[in-house]
Design an enzyme around this catalytic site. Structure first.
Site, PDB file in Angstrom:
ATOM      1  N   ILE A 101       0.845  -1.185   0.000  1.00 34.71           N
ATOM      2  CA  ILE A 101       0.000   0.000   0.000  1.00 34.71           C
ATOM      3  C   ILE A 101       0.887   1.244   0.000  1.00 34.71           C
ATOM      4  CG2 ILE A 101      -0.254  -0.210   2.517  1.00 34.71           C
ATOM      5  CD1 ILE A 101      -3.029   1.119   2.238  1.00 34.71           C
ATOM      6  N   CYS A 102       0.440   2.277  -0.693  1.00 33.68           N
ATOM      7  CA  CYS A 102       1.138   3.554  -0.748  1.00 33.68           C
ATOM      8  C   CYS A 102       2.497   3.361  -1.435  1.00 33.68           C
ATOM      9  CB  CYS A 102       1.246   4.143   0.657  1.00 33.68           C
ATOM     10  SG  CYS A 102       1.682   5.888   0.731  1.00 33.68           S
ATOM     11  N   ALA A 103       3.560   3.868  -0.838  1.00 35.96           N
ATOM     12  CA  ALA A 103       4.890   3.723  -1.439  1.00 35.96           C
ATOM     13  C   ALA A 103       5.288   2.260  -1.587  1.00 35.96           C
ATOM     14  CB  ALA A 103       5.925   4.474  -0.607  1.00 35.96           C
TER      15      ALA A 103
END
Length: 189
Positions: A101-103
């Site tokens: 998730i995200c980066a």
């Protein structure tokens, strides 16, 4: 019994994995372990200090059903621990789920595991910065998590749907999971 390992990096985004960890462990009887590169404690972006169960080297992919990687500042500060890409690839080689998730969705891109599955993340351009990424045509722009072929990805704004897709992918989506998670989706209706 289902087992998940959460790979933590320096200044990880604690909210991106907290909902999944809490529901899986407390309501679905899932074994949840945490790991850092060297097995030493790490602090989250919010200042949460975590003493991990394992180091990356101690993780045996066959002993877990999924590796979950939350995002955080490690990518912005260029302090991503060595061995994370190899660990992600080892899970996929064992046909185990990899979730970022995200980066960390871009970390999956860098590990080359998004090249043949539908996926998302914060921005396509973030994935394209990684030389191992060749999956641009499979990128799905949108506010929700995407699950395909044992890989789950999400933007940092989607911890609820990320949790849902990980649980569904592990065969854990049931009435209990739905009941426990429903209140967290109410804000987004």
């Amino acid at each position: 019994m289902t087992a998940i390992v959460v790979a933590l990096t320096p200044e990880f985004a604690d909210w991106e994995c907290a909902l999944l960890m809490a529901v899986a462990r407390s309501y679905l009887d899932v074994t949840v372990k945490t790991a850092t590169a060297d097995g030493r404690p790490v602090s989250s972006m919010g200042g949460l200090h975590v003493t991990p169960d394992l180091s990356f080297a101690e993780i045996e992919p066959h002993a877990f059903d999924a590796i979950v990687v939350p995002g955080g500042l490690a990518w912005e500060k260029n302090v991503v621990p060595p061995g994370l890409d190899e660990l992600i690839r080892a899970f996929r080689a064992e046909n185990r789920m990899a979730a970022g998730i995200c980066a960390a969705a871009s970390a999956l891109a860098g590990a080359g595991v998004l090249n043949e599955v539908r996926h998302t993340g914060n921005r396509l351009e973030s994935h394209q910065q990684h030389p191992g990424y060749a999956g641009s045509s499979l990128y799905v722009a949108g506010p929700k998590a995407v699950s395909d072929g044992g890989v789950v990805t999400a933007a940092g704004t989607a911890p609820y749907t990320f949790t849902v897709e990980v649980l569904k992918g592990l065969g854990l989506w049931n009435a209990t999971a739905e009941e426990e998670l429903a209140p967290f989706s109410a804000e987004h209706r």
